[in-house]
Design a protein around this motif. Structure first.
Motif, PDB file in Angstrom:
ATOM      1  N   MET A 174      -8.619  -3.451 -14.807  1.00 27.09           N
ATOM      2  CA  MET A 174      -7.621  -4.044 -15.686  1.00 27.09           C
ATOM      3  C   MET A 174      -6.248  -3.408 -15.531  1.00 27.09           C
ATOM      4  O   MET A 174      -5.231  -3.983 -15.920  1.00 27.09           O
ATOM      5  N   ASP A 175      -6.223  -2.218 -14.965  1.00 26.48           N
ATOM      6  CA  ASP A 175      -4.941  -1.529 -14.767  1.00 26.48           C
ATOM      7  C   ASP A 175      -4.389  -1.736 -13.363  1.00 26.48           C
ATOM      8  O   ASP A 175      -3.363  -1.151 -12.997  1.00 26.48           O
ATOM      9  N   GLY A 176      -5.072  -2.560 -12.555  1.00 27.00           N
ATOM     10  CA  GLY A 176      -4.596  -2.835 -11.211  1.00 27.00           C
ATOM     11  C   GLY A 176      -5.040  -1.841 -10.169  1.00 27.00           C
ATOM     12  O   GLY A 176      -4.581  -1.853  -9.025  1.00 27.00           O
ATOM     13  N   ASN A 177      -5.953  -0.960 -10.514  1.00 24.78           N
ATOM     14  CA  ASN A 177      -6.454   0.025  -9.564  1.00 24.78           C
ATOM     15  C   ASN A 177      -7.542  -0.603  -8.700  1.00 24.78           C
ATOM     16  O   ASN A 177      -8.426  -1.304  -9.219  1.00 24.78           O
ATOM     17  N   ILE A 178      -7.468  -0.344  -7.400  1.00 22.42           N
ATOM     18  CA  ILE A 178      -8.462  -0.893  -6.472  1.00 22.42           C
ATOM     19  C   ILE A 178      -9.795  -0.189  -6.688  1.00 22.42           C
ATOM     20  O   ILE A 178      -9.875   1.038  -6.712  1.00 22.42           O
TER      21      ILE A 178
END
Length: 203
Positions: A174-178
């Protein structure tokens, strides 16, 4: 003897050139001029070929000339005949196929001069309005031909390949971390994409 006192004087015909020139409707030269000699004062009828074939094998239909018969003049500038022609046209058809020889566009008719080289104008990319699938011009087959008198021979076949593009799947939180390695696949433009999603991912 009286015959010994006769002097014979012989005359030869006075000849002049007749020049026949060949133009299209816009005044461009389409064939080499033809020069022939005729006796000055004689009447000449100009015989015209209804169809002219030029050096490039293109065919032309006779339209008119500026003299059909005339008296040959000693001034050769007055012995010029200008012949005018227009292109002899023939019909052809363009057929467009996919890589399995299925027609993907309606056939297109065209008209061109017999003996000329006709080049088809087709889009590089094409979206089929029914299937919404994308195609790209294969450029592996000739899209031009020399026009023939026989319309059945004036068929240009053009082939398209599937227009393929890369689709990239990225997996992030949800935070855009892969959270997973990226995956890519190659698909045809317009094809429905259904991503395969894992419900749970363990890093």
């Amino acid at each position: 003897a009286e015959n010994e006192n006769i002097i014979e004087v012989k005359y030869l015909p006075v000849l002049a050139n007749i020049t026949r020139r060949f133009f299209n409707k816009t005044g461009e030269i389409i064939a080499d001029e033809i020069i022939s000699k005729h006796q000055v004062g004689s009447f000449v009828e100009i015989k015209v070929d209804s169809i002219l074939i030029d050096k490039e094998k293109k065919k032309w239909n006779f339209i008119k000339n500026d003299k059909s018969s005339f008296k040959v003049k000693e001034d050769e500038t007055q012995n010029v005949v200008n012949n005018f022609y227009e292109p002899k046209l023939v019909e052809g058809v363009i057929k467009i196929y996919d890589d399995n020889k299925n027609e993907i566009m309606p056939s297109k008719k065209y008209i061109a001069q017999i003996g000329s080289r006709y080049k088809a104008s087709v889009p590089i990319y094409y979206i089929d309005p029914k299937t919404k699938l994308g195609w790209v011009h294969a450029e592996k087959d000739s899209d031009s031909i020399f026009m023939d008198d026989d319309t059945n021979k004036n068929v240009i076949s053009i082939y398209y390949e599937k227009h393929m593009m890369k689709v990239l799947d990225k997996f992030v939180d949800m935070d855009g971390n892969i959270i997973m390695p990226e995956k890519d696949r190659i698909m045809q433009v317009g094809k429905l994409y259904e991503p395969k999603i894992q419900e749970r991912v363990f890093d």
